[in-house]
Enzyme design. Structure first.
Site, PDB file in Angstrom:
ATOM      1  N   CYS A   1       1.878  -8.896   6.641  1.00  0.00           N
ATOM      2  CA  CYS A   1       0.582  -8.236   6.778  1.00  0.00           C
ATOM      3  C   CYS A   1      -0.484  -9.179   7.303  1.00  0.00           C
ATOM      4  O   CYS A   1      -1.535  -8.746   7.738  1.00  0.00           O
ATOM      5  CB  CYS A   1       0.140  -7.661   5.431  1.00  0.00           C
ATOM      6  SG  CYS A   1      -0.092  -8.909   4.165  1.00  0.00           S
TER       7      CYS A   1
ATOM      8  N   CYS B   1       0.831  -1.200   0.000  1.00  0.00           N
ATOM      9  CA  CYS B   1       0.000   0.000   0.000  1.00  0.00           C
ATOM     10  C   CYS B   1       0.870   1.256   0.000  1.00  0.00           C
ATOM     11  O   CYS B   1       1.987   1.259   0.549  1.00  0.00           O
ATOM     12  CB  CYS B   1      -0.914   0.002   1.223  1.00  0.00           C
ATOM     13  SG  CYS B   1      -2.200  -1.265   1.183  1.00  0.00           S
TER      14      CYS B   1
END
EC number: 1.8.4.10
Length: 241
Positions: free
Chosen positions: A232, A204
């Site tokens: 993540c 991201c």
């Protein structure tokens, strides 16, 4: 340990030193209900390889709503280049709005990234994987301290349907970053333009930055956290091992 687990361990032992192509070919030949997880980065090589064995293999990617504009353009470029459908999966809108309303847009800088990733990545992935019998990832051992022992083939107990098994294939497990880029150049595989600006590991936009020469690629991800925690949650089993 069940027979299925024993078989997967035996398969991993057999394929651990095999080429990505052989691992991928086995996966596509033995599972009909399988898909490639595409991150919008170098794992595009899996799509290139797969067209030699099964051009219509499903491909999906997670749209967190926070990707770089370049990554969105790259996903579309890959779709057109290979003439494939890419299932772009979004997070639950209500869950995202609740998080933002309570903690703002950048709470991960103050606590950690797990809550945001859980909403934007883990839950959408979980819903997708509940529909599959197997999935293919671009994980490599050289990507992170949390990935040095990953198998080529494994039982994914984190995302399997209750009472069933989910087989996870990591065909690039033993390739280095150089191996991947040699393949990209040799086969003229399209790549994310962010790579030309020092981005190696791409996630991201708020959580990814370029790395300097000599830095490990994972230093560009969640740079405010410990290197041993830089997952993540998509591959959280790596941390638990």
């Amino acid at each position: 340990m069940t027979d299925n687990l024993i078989n997967v361990v035996d398969l991993d032992t057999k394929f651990q030193q095999e080429s990505p192509q052989k691992i991928l070919k086995y996966a596509l030949n033995h599972f009909d209900n399988i898909a490639i997880s595409f991150s919008g980065a170098e794992d595009v090589v899996l799509i290139e390889m797969a067209r030699n064995y099964r051009p219509d293999v499903p491909v999906f990617c997670l749209d967190t709503g926070r990707l770089h504009p370049e990554t969105y353009r790259f996903i579309e470029k890959v779709r057109k280049h290979y003439g494939i459908k890419i299932d772009v999966i979004s997070p639950d809108g209500d869950a995202v709005r609740k998080l933002v309303a309570e903690k703002g847009l950048f709470s991960f800088y103050e606590d950690d990234h797990k809550e945001c990733c859980g909403i934007r990545k883990i839950e959408p992935l979980r819903k997708k994987l509940l529909t599959l019998d197997a999935w293919i990832t671009g994980q490599r051992k050289d990507q992170s301290p949390t990935r040095t022992d990953i198998p080529a083939i494994q039982n994914d107990t984190l995302f399997a349907r209750p009472g069933e098994t989910l087989t996870k294939f990591n065909p690039l497990v033993n390739w280095s970053s150089k191996d991947v880029w040699d393949y990209i150049r040799l086969c003229e595989v399209p790549y994310n333009e962010l790579h030309e600006r020092g981005f190696i590991s791409i996630g991201c936009e708020p959580c990814t930055r370029p790395v300097a020469p000599g830095q490990h690629e994972r230093e560009g991800r969640w740079w405010w956290e410990e290197a041993t925690k830089k997952e993540c949650g998509l591959h959280a089993g790596n941390v638990d091992q």
